[in-house]
Design an enzyme around this catalytic site. Structure first.
Site, PDB file in Angstrom:
ATOM      1  N   ARG A   1       0.880  -1.179   0.000  1.00 13.43           N
ATOM      2  CA  ARG A   1       0.000   0.000   0.000  1.00 13.43           C
ATOM      3  C   ARG A   1       0.909   1.217   0.000  1.00 13.43           C
ATOM      4  NH1 ARG A   1      -5.128   1.470   3.814  1.00 13.43           N
ATOM      5  NH2 ARG A   1      -6.025   0.031   2.308  1.00 13.43           N
TER       6      ARG A   1
ATOM      7  N   CYS B   1     -16.429   1.669   1.689  1.00 13.28           N
ATOM      8  CA  CYS B   1     -15.265   0.802   1.899  1.00 13.28           C
ATOM      9  C   CYS B   1     -14.714   0.925   3.309  1.00 13.28           C
ATOM     10  CB  CYS B   1     -14.196   1.119   0.865  1.00 13.28           C
ATOM     11  SG  CYS B   1     -13.682   2.844   0.894  1.00 13.28           S
TER      12      CYS B   1
ATOM     13  N   ARG C   1     -13.495  -8.661   3.008  1.00 13.45           N
ATOM     14  CA  ARG C   1     -12.101  -8.412   2.653  1.00 13.45           C
ATOM     15  C   ARG C   1     -11.250  -9.653   2.944  1.00 13.45           C
ATOM     16  NH1 ARG C   1     -10.163  -3.345   2.219  1.00 13.45           N
ATOM     17  NH2 ARG C   1      -8.574  -4.469   1.052  1.00 13.45           N
TER      18      ARG C   1
ATOM     19  N   ASP D   1     -17.472   7.036  -0.303  1.00 18.75           N
ATOM     20  CA  ASP D   1     -16.156   6.937   0.337  1.00 18.75           C
ATOM     21  C   ASP D   1     -15.811   8.338   0.854  1.00 18.75           C
ATOM     22  OD1 ASP D   1     -13.619   6.123   1.133  1.00 18.75           O
ATOM     23  OD2 ASP D   1     -12.762   6.166  -0.888  1.00 18.75           O
TER      24      ASP D   1
ATOM     25  N   GLN E   1     -10.116  -4.124  -2.707  1.00 16.49           N
ATOM     26  CA  GLN E   1     -11.386  -3.657  -2.149  1.00 16.49           C
ATOM     27  C   GLN E   1     -12.529  -3.940  -3.130  1.00 16.49           C
ATOM     28  OE1 GLN E   1     -12.083  -1.722   0.908  1.00 16.49           O
ATOM     29  NE2 GLN E   1     -14.126  -2.345   0.314  1.00 16.49           N
TER      30      GLN E   1
ATOM     31  N   HIS F   1      -7.727   0.732  -5.892  1.00 16.46           N
ATOM     32  CA  HIS F   1      -7.826  -0.134  -4.709  1.00 16.46           C
ATOM     33  C   HIS F   1      -8.479  -1.454  -5.166  1.00 16.46           C
ATOM     34  CE1 HIS F   1      -7.833  -1.413  -0.693  1.00 16.46           C
ATOM     35  NE2 HIS F   1      -8.662  -0.571  -0.131  1.00 16.46           N
TER      36      HIS F   1
HETATM   37  N1  NVA Z   1     -10.205   6.524  -0.848  1.00 21.45           N
HETATM   38  C1  NVA Z   1      -9.761   6.103   0.464  1.00 21.45           C
HETATM   39  C2  NVA Z   1      -9.933   4.627   0.603  1.00 21.45           C
HETATM   40  C3  NVA Z   1      -9.542   4.087   1.954  1.00 21.45           C
HETATM   41  C4  NVA Z   1      -9.721   2.612   2.049  1.00 21.45           C
HETATM   42  C5  NVA Z   1      -8.306   6.491   0.648  1.00 21.45           C
HETATM   43  O1  NVA Z   1      -7.516   6.288  -0.270  1.00 21.45           O
HETATM   44  O2  NVA Z   1      -7.978   7.028   1.713  1.00 21.45           O
HETATM   45  N1   CP Z   2     -11.175  -0.231   3.184  1.00 25.96           N
HETATM   46  C1   CP Z   2      -9.879  -0.227   3.514  1.00 25.96           C
HETATM   47  O1   CP Z   2      -8.987  -0.469   2.686  1.00 25.96           O
HETATM   48  O2   CP Z   2      -9.642   0.032   4.816  1.00 25.96           O
HETATM   49  P1   CP Z   2      -8.214   0.294   5.470  1.00 25.96           P
HETATM   50  O3   CP Z   2      -7.702   1.587   4.917  1.00 25.96           O
HETATM   51  O4   CP Z   2      -8.461   0.340   6.938  1.00 25.96           O
HETATM   52  O5   CP Z   2      -7.306  -0.841   5.077  1.00 25.96           O
END
Ligand code: NVA
Ligand code: CP
Length: 318
Positions: free
Chosen positions: A117, A276, A304, A236, A147, A144
Site C-alpha cells: 500500500r 469501503c 475483505r 467513500d 477492495q 484499490h
Molecule cells: N479513498 C480512500 C480509501 C480508503 C480505504 C483512501 O484512499 O484514503
Molecule cells: N477499506 C480499507 O482499505 O480500509 P483500510 O484503509 O483500513 O485498510
C-alpha cells in the site's frame, strides 16, 4: 557436484509469477472464478488450503495507515498457513535508500510475495517489474483493486448477481471510483459516478471504461437524478489518505453529494448502501445510513478477509 537437497528461493532463474496491480490483471473469467473461490472459502473455512502457504513469508509494505487491508491480509496469510511481515516506511524506505528495482530484487530472495500500500501506482508497477514474486496492490492513490474484488462478493451476496445492476458512486472521484471504472470493463453493469466537476475520477481510466463498451458508464453532477433506480449506492471519504490538506475544498465541492435518508429514498427501495470504510460519519454519509437497514458496510469489511485469500490463491495458480 550434486545439487543441495535443501530447496530455497534462487535468484538465478526468475520464477514464473503473477501480480495483481489493477483489476485489469484479471480477465473477466478470472474475476468470476476468484469470486467463486472467495465464496467457497467463506462457506468452508477449513478447506485444505489451510496449508497452501506453508513455510511462506510475505512482505506487507504499508506507507499509509490501514485497519481492514492490513489485518485481513495478515489473518488471510495465517489462515493459509503462511505469515506476513509488516513493513512501514521506517524500515526499507522504498526508493530512498536504494532504487525500487534493487529493493525488489533483494526482497525476492527472502519473501514469497509482497502486498504493498503506497501512494504512487507507478512505484507499485516498478516494484512488480523487478520482483520475481507476486506483488499485490493493497491501495494506491489511483486504485484499490482488492477492495473492489471483495465488494463484488458483497454485491453478489446481497443482490444475487454480479452483473446487470445499477451502481451509483456518490462523492469524490478517487481510487475506489477508478477501481469500479476498471471493473466495469470486465463485468456488465450500469455505473454512474455522481460527483462535482472539481472532483472527477481519473479521466484516462474513465475514458477507457466508456470505450470498453462492456458497461454503461456515465458521470453525473446531479446526485438526486443519478440515484434513481440504483441497486447499489456507494460512497467513500471526501479526502483520501495523502489528500487531507485538500479537505476544505473537497468538502465544499461535495456537500451536495452526501449519502443520507433523502437521497437513499430516491433509489430502488431494496438498494444497498456501501462504503469501503473508514467512514467520516456525518460528512459523506450520515449515521442513520451507516447503521440503517440498507447498509452492508460491515459485511463488506468481513468480505475483505475471504477475498484476500481468494486473490492470493488465484495468483498462485499461475
Ligand atoms: N479513498 C480512500 C480509501 C480508503 C480505504 C483512501 O484512499 O484514503
Ligand atoms: N477499506 C480499507 O482499505 O480500509 P483500510 O484503509 O483500513 O485498510
Amino acid at each position: 557436484m550434486n545439487p543441495s537437497p535443501i530447496s530455497r528461493p534462487s535468484g538465478a532463474e526468475p520464477r514464473h509469477h503473477r501480480d495483481f496491480l489493477t483489476e485489469l490483471d484479471f480477465t473477466r473469467d478470472e474475476v468470476i472464478e476468484t469470486l467463486a473461490l472467495a465464496r467457497e472459502l467463506k462457506e468452508l473455512p477449513d478447506r485444505p488450503d489451510a496449508v497452501a502457504l506453508q513455510h511462506q513469508t510475505w512482505g506487507m509494505i504499508f506507507h499509509k495507515p490501514s485497519l481492514r487491508t492490513r489485518i485481513s491480509f495478515e489473518v488471510a496469510l495465517n489462515q493459509l498457513g503462511g505469515r506476513g511481515i509488516y513493513i512501514t516506511d521506517n524500515e526499507i524506505q522504498l526508493g530512498k535508500r536504494e532504487t525500487i528495482a534493487d529493493a525488489a530484487r533483494v526482497l525476492s530472495r527472502y519473501l514469497n510475495g509482497i502486498i504493498i500500500r503506497t501512494f504512487s501506482q507507478t512505484d507499485v508497477e516498478e516494484l512488480a517489474k523487478y520482483a520475481d514474486i507476486p506483488v499485490i496492490n493493497a491501495l494506491t492513490d489511483l486504485l484499490h483493486p482488492c477492495q473492489i474484488m471483495s465488494d463484488i462478493l458483497t454485491i453478489y451476496e446481497k443482490l444475487g448477481r454480479y452483473e446487470n445492476f445499477k451502481l451509483v458512486y456518490i462523492g469524490d472521484g478517487n481510487n475506489i471510483t477508478n477501481s469500479f471504472l476498471n471493473l466495469s470493463t470486465l463485468l456488465g453493469i450500469e455505473l454512474v459516478v455522481a460527483t462535482s466537476p472539481d472532483t472527477l475520477p481519473d479521466m484516462q481510466v474513465f475514458e477507457r471504461a466508456q470505450k470498453a463498451g462492456s458497461s454503461r458508464v456515465v458521470i453525473s453532477h446531479e446526485p438526486d437524478e443519478a440515484v434513481r433506480g440504483a441497486h447499489v449506492i456507494y460512497t467513500d471519504v471526501w479526502a483520501s489518505m495523502g489528500q487531507k490538506d485538500q479537505f476544505m475544498a473537497k468538502e465544499q465541492a461535495l456537500r451536495a453529494f452526501q449519502v443520507n435518508k433523502e437521497l437513499v429514498k430516491k433509489a430502488d427501495k431494496d438498494c444497498i448502501v456501501m462504503h469501503c470504510l473508514p467512514a467520516e460519519r456525518g460528512r459523506e454519509i450520515t449515521d442513520e445510513m451507516m447503521d440503517g437497514p440498507h447498509s452492508v458496510v460491515f459485511d463488506q469489511a468481513e468480505n475483505r478477509l475471504h477475498m484476500q485469500k481468494a486473490i492470493i490463491l488465484k495468483l498462485l495458480e499461475g
